[in-house]
Design a protein around this motif. Structure first.
Motif, short mmCIF file in Angstrom:
data_model
loop_
_atom_site.label_atom_id
_atom_site.label_comp_id
_atom_site.label_asym_id
_atom_site.label_seq_id
_atom_site.Cartn_x
_atom_site.Cartn_y
_atom_site.Cartn_z
N GLY A 252 0.70 -1.22 0.02
CA GLY A 252 -0.07 -0.07 0.03
C GLY A 252 0.96 1.17 0.00
O GLY A 252 2.15 1.17 -0.11
N LYS A 253 0.23 2.36 0.17
CA LYS A 253 0.89 3.81 0.06
C LYS A 253 1.95 3.70 1.13
O LYS A 253 3.15 4.40 0.89
CB LYS A 253 -0.19 4.89 0.39
CG LYS A 253 0.28 6.26 0.13
CD LYS A 253 -0.85 7.43 -0.03
CE LYS A 253 -0.08 8.74 -0.06
NZ LYS A 253 -1.13 9.72 0.05
N GLU A 254 1.59 3.49 2.27
CA GLU A 254 2.55 3.40 3.50
C GLU A 254 3.75 2.58 3.12
O GLU A 254 5.05 3.13 3.43
CB GLU A 254 1.90 3.04 4.80
CG GLU A 254 0.59 3.95 5.02
CD GLU A 254 -0.57 3.89 4.35
OE1 GLU A 254 -0.60 2.67 3.77
OE2 GLU A 254 -1.32 4.48 4.54
N ASP A 255 3.34 1.51 2.78
CA ASP A 255 5.00 0.67 2.47
C ASP A 255 5.89 1.27 1.40
O ASP A 255 6.95 1.38 1.31
CB ASP A 255 4.29 -0.68 1.67
CG ASP A 255 3.56 -1.45 2.70
OD1 ASP A 255 3.96 -1.73 3.87
OD2 ASP A 255 2.39 -1.98 2.50
N VAL A 256 5.08 1.86 0.49
CA VAL A 256 5.81 2.78 -0.58
C VAL A 256 6.52 3.73 -0.36
O VAL A 256 7.78 3.96 -0.61
CB VAL A 256 4.89 2.97 -1.95
CG1 VAL A 256 5.49 3.88 -2.87
CG2 VAL A 256 4.30 1.96 -2.40
N GLN A 257 6.04 4.52 0.75
CA GLN A 257 6.77 5.68 1.22
C GLN A 257 7.88 5.32 2.07
O GLN A 257 8.84 6.21 2.22
CB GLN A 257 5.65 6.62 2.16
CG GLN A 257 4.28 6.94 1.50
CD GLN A 257 4.59 8.17 0.54
OE1 GLN A 257 5.87 8.30 0.00
NE2 GLN A 257 3.91 9.10 0.48
N ALA A 266 13.05 -0.84 -8.40
CA ALA A 266 13.09 -2.40 -8.79
C ALA A 266 11.91 -2.84 -8.46
O ALA A 266 11.53 -3.84 -9.57
CB ALA A 266 14.19 -3.19 -7.91
N LYS A 267 11.04 -2.75 -7.67
CA LYS A 267 9.71 -3.24 -7.68
C LYS A 267 8.91 -2.71 -8.62
O LYS A 267 8.02 -3.36 -8.99
CB LYS A 267 9.29 -2.72 -6.14
CG LYS A 267 9.77 -3.63 -5.14
CD LYS A 267 9.18 -3.41 -3.57
CE LYS A 267 9.98 -4.25 -2.53
NZ LYS A 267 9.80 -6.02 -2.76
N VAL A 313 -6.47 -9.19 -8.96
CA VAL A 313 -6.55 -7.96 -9.46
C VAL A 313 -6.37 -6.70 -8.73
O VAL A 313 -5.41 -5.68 -9.00
CB VAL A 313 -7.50 -7.43 -10.54
CG1 VAL A 313 -7.81 -6.01 -10.95
CG2 VAL A 313 -7.71 -8.56 -11.55
N SER A 314 -6.97 -6.79 -7.36
CA SER A 314 -6.72 -5.72 -6.45
C SER A 314 -5.26 -5.60 -5.88
O SER A 314 -4.76 -4.43 -5.85
CB SER A 314 -7.72 -5.75 -5.24
OG SER A 314 -7.73 -5.01 -4.32
N MET A 315 -4.90 -6.82 -5.96
CA MET A 315 -3.55 -6.99 -5.24
C MET A 315 -2.40 -6.24 -6.22
O MET A 315 -1.55 -5.64 -5.72
CB MET A 315 -3.19 -8.20 -5.17
CG MET A 315 -1.72 -8.74 -4.22
SD MET A 315 -1.40 -10.37 -3.73
CE MET A 315 -1.68 -11.40 -5.13
N LEU A 316 -2.91 -6.44 -7.48
CA LEU A 316 -1.79 -5.77 -8.44
C LEU A 316 -1.97 -4.51 -8.55
O LEU A 316 -1.00 -3.41 -8.51
CB LEU A 316 -2.05 -6.55 -9.93
CG LEU A 316 -1.51 -7.77 -10.09
CD1 LEU A 316 -1.89 -8.60 -11.32
CD2 LEU A 316 0.22 -7.68 -10.33
N LEU A 317 -3.15 -3.94 -8.63
CA LEU A 317 -3.59 -2.34 -8.96
C LEU A 317 -3.27 -1.74 -7.80
O LEU A 317 -3.18 -0.50 -7.99
CB LEU A 317 -5.13 -2.19 -9.52
CG LEU A 317 -5.50 -2.86 -10.86
CD1 LEU A 317 -7.08 -2.90 -11.37
CD2 LEU A 317 -4.54 -2.54 -11.93
N SER A 318 -3.56 -2.23 -6.64
CA SER A 318 -3.26 -1.30 -5.32
C SER A 318 -1.65 -0.81 -5.37
O SER A 318 -1.56 0.20 -4.87
CB SER A 318 -3.44 -2.27 -4.10
OG SER A 318 -2.53 -3.46 -4.06
N ARG A 325 -0.46 7.84 -5.94
CA ARG A 325 -0.89 8.59 -4.84
C ARG A 325 0.40 8.82 -4.06
O ARG A 325 0.14 9.78 -3.10
CB ARG A 325 -1.93 7.93 -4.14
CG ARG A 325 -3.22 7.81 -4.97
CD ARG A 325 -4.11 7.22 -4.13
NE ARG A 325 -5.42 6.72 -4.84
CZ ARG A 325 -6.45 7.60 -5.05
NH1 ARG A 325 -6.39 8.80 -4.74
NH2 ARG A 325 -7.69 6.99 -5.88
N SER A 326 1.70 8.49 -4.09
CA SER A 326 2.69 8.77 -3.38
C SER A 326 3.07 10.11 -3.39
O SER A 326 2.96 10.56 -4.49
CB SER A 326 3.82 7.65 -3.37
OG SER A 326 4.19 7.74 -4.78
N LYS A 327 4.25 10.48 -2.60
CA LYS A 327 4.69 11.98 -2.78
C LYS A 327 5.28 12.11 -4.30
O LYS A 327 6.20 11.05 -4.43
CB LYS A 327 5.74 12.26 -1.82
CG LYS A 327 6.34 13.46 -1.68
CD LYS A 327 7.28 13.51 -0.57
CE LYS A 327 8.02 15.03 -0.53
NZ LYS A 327 8.79 15.44 0.61
#
Length: 639
Positions: A252-257, A266-267, A313-318, A325-327
């Motif tokens: 999710g967004k928090e993981d990405v941040q 890489a991800k 699909v949700s797992m991929l699109l999320s 939506r990240s910074k």
């Protein structure tokens, strides 16, 4: 008169004969009537005597007919009992050994139930119906269990290697394990969109008809919900496991941040690869399986497929949504464009695979992500332009070379042109309606102008005005050279290139004028006065003060040493520009020095310690000018 009388007599005779005949007929008639009347009375008596016999005969005939009907009905009923016993044997045996025979038994049970439902007058019909319905329910239960076991036994997670085998050669991982199969999205390759993909066999082809027959029976029995639940639970788990084996994570967004940029980059590269595999291989294969098992039940097929794939699909699109939506940051622009490009590439497949009303939400989610990626990319564009102009890094380049910001921005712009197909598509779909080429040109020009504005500000950090112009010359030259060697030239145009080449020359001239004007005065006869106070004119040096001349040579030596020491630490990284600038300085300085040395050197040389004042020959100066702009450190020895 006599003739008339004869005719009357004749007629009278005939009338008499007729009367006699009629009288005889009447007599005969009366006799016949008498005789018939006698027969009638006799027949009536006979009929009266025969009536009981006739009644008994009719009753016997009716009884025979009823017996025949009853026997025939009994035969049909007995045959139904026989069929019921046969069906019961097959049902109790179960569907595992002979599914086709088991399905025939279920069909037979339904016929038996319909028969006894339409023959309720049969005394034992209720009992038979209860027994048949109980058998049918048991058969359906075993059928559901068989469907569940058969589907589960042939539903296994797909290993990554099997998925890679279905990819075109250009997308398969290389044998050296470098992760291949993840081409840079910016280098748009139309061949990828038409390349052949080989769908994995998710369930053996021989099993699909059996599953179809079982599913059909369950639908006919009204057990759609049980069927949907079994299929969803089994296939959705397998699909999610296949993605996990591939390397897909739910982030999710928090993981990405929290991720470092290198890890995140890489991800994102992996995600692009996973999206292509998931849509073109896994989801397409799952759709094929679903359509074959639920052939003839389109709406149920769509619903089953939607429920099986929605979590995957949700797992991929999320993850894509979290990135969008990240910074925002400049370095994310290119990965955003990569992600936007893969979503565009997969758009047709997504619309085809996820067809039907049941999949509408999934299609909308994919379209929504594409739009968010495009919007974030455009906003990042705007952020980059603003960041370039407002870059306030205090790290000055002391040697006046190309600033890191310049090389960063130019590389950024060059990278943009690797993505120009994607950018033009983005501008076309989400722009303000202008031509996509002109929008890209406008954006590029604004970025270049923002860079120049920033460089102008950075150049003011130098205390030496000559270094200010050298710095601007280096940086604008780097911009011009990079543009000329890239596709940006076609977009910005020759006018932009020529205008900035003139700017480079102007800064070179300004550098030369500011840096070398003072030393050129030292090698000029201007200001040298004779003992009588007049200026030296022409070739006459007899009136020059030797002391003043020595001071002039000392001043020249001191200034040149200072200039050489300082400017040999400055840098002009471009070889051609560096040589051109040295030559430009030499063309001004050397002729003036040669002339000065020729005119006034003998006067100094005739005195004491001439080497103290005449330190350099013209050749020495030429050699030392060749050491300028090399970026030497302070403690490097002079060659």
């Amino acid at each position: 008169m006599a003739v008339v009388d004869n005719r009357v007599d004749l007629l009278s005779e005939r009338a008499l004969l007729m009367r006699q005949s009629l009288q005889k007929s009447q007599t005969i008639t009366d006799n016949v009537v008498s005789i018939l009347g006698s027969f009638d009375s006799r027949l009536s008596a006979l009929e009266t005597a025969m009536r009981p016999t006739q009644i008994r005969t009719h009753a016997i005939r009716k009884a025979h007919e009823n017996i025949d009907k009853t026997l025939k009905a009994a035969e049909v009923i007995l045959s139904q009992f026989d069929l019921l016993r046969q069906a019961e044997t097959k049902v109790l045996k179960g569907p595992h050994e002979d599914l086709e025979s088991y399905l025939d038994a279920i069909a037979q049970l339904r016929k038996i139930i319909r028969y006894f439902m339409s023959n309720k007058s049969f005394r034992s019909s209720d009992g038979v119906l209860n027994h048949a319905n109980s058998l049918l329910a048991k058969a359906q239960s075993k059928l559901e269990e068989e469907f569940k076991q058969l589907l589960a036994s042939y539903s296994k997670a797909v290993e990554p290697d099997r998925l890679f085998d279905g990819l075109p050669n250009s997308l398969r991982p290389s044998s050296d394990g470098d992760g291949g199969g993840k081409p840079h999205g910016g280098h748009h390759n139309e061949d990828l969109e038409t390349a052949a993909y080989t769908l994995p066999i998710l369930i053996p082809l021989r099993v699909l008809p059996l599953l179809h027959d079982l599913a059909q029976q369950m639908v006919q029995a009204g057990h759609q919900q049980q069927l949907l639940q079994i299929y969803r639970e089994t296939r959705s788990f397998v699909l999610e496991e296949s993605l996990k084996k591939l390397g897909v994570e739910k982030l999710g967004k928090e993981d990405v941040q929290r991720m470092q940029w290198e890890v995140l980059e890489a991800k994102i590269g992996n995600w692009i690869h996973f999206m292509r595999i998931a849509v073109k291989l896994l989801f397409a294969g799952e759709r094929q399986v679903c359509d074959q098992i639920f052939r003839g039940f389109d709406s149920l097929s769509d619903q089953c497929f939607a429920e099986v794939t929605v979590t995957s699909v949700s797992m991929l699109l999320s993850f894509g949504d979290a990135i969008a939506r990240s910074k925002r940051s400049p370095e994310k622009l290119f990965v955003l464009l990569d992600m936007y490009e893969i979503m565009r590439e997969l758009h047709t497949e997504i619309e085809t695979i996820f067809k039907g009303k049941a999949c509408l939400e999934i299609r909308d989610s994919a379209t929504g992500l594409t739009k968010r990626l495009a919007q974030t990319a455009q906003e990042t564009f705007g952020d980059f332009e603003e960041a370039v102009e407002k870059d306030a890094t205090k790290t000055a380049v002391l040697d006046g070379t190309v600033h890191p910001l310049t090389s960063y921005v130019i590389n950024y712009v060059k990278f943009l042109f690797d993505y120009q197909i994607t950018l033009k598509q983005l501008f076309l779909e989400f722009g303000n309606g202008d031509d996509s080429n002109s929008q890209l040109a406008s954006v590029t020009m604004r970025i270049m102008q923002a860079l120049q504005n920033n460089l102008d500000g950075k150049s003011k950090q130098y205390k030496d005005p000559a270094l200010t112009h050298l710095f601007l010359m280096n940086n604008i030259h780097y911009m011009v050279r990079s543009v000329r060697r890239s596709e940006a030239k076609d977009l910005l145009g020759d006018d932009w290139v020529q205008r900035h080449r003139r700017t480079v020359q102007q800064h070179a001239n300004q550098y030369k004028r500011i840096a070398w004007a003072k030393i050129l005065q030292c090698s000029s006869a201007q200001g040298l006065t004779s003992s009588g106070g007049g200026s030296v004119e022409g070739g006459n040096s007899s009136g020059v003060s030797r002391g003043l001349l020595k001071e002039r040579f000392k001043m020249f030596n001191m200034q040149f040493d200072e200039l050489h020491q300082r400017q040999s630490q400055w840098t002009v990284p471009d070889t051609e520009l560096r040589e051109s600038l040295r030559l430009s300085v030499a063309e001004v300085l050397l002729p003036a020095y040669r002339s000065f040395l020729k005119r006034f050197g003998p006067l100094v040389e005739s005195g004491k310690n001439p080497q103290k004042y005449i330190k350099y020959t013209a050749e020495d100066l030429e050699r030392l000018l060749g050491e300028l702009f090399e970026g030497k450190s302070m403690n490097e020895p002079r060659r």
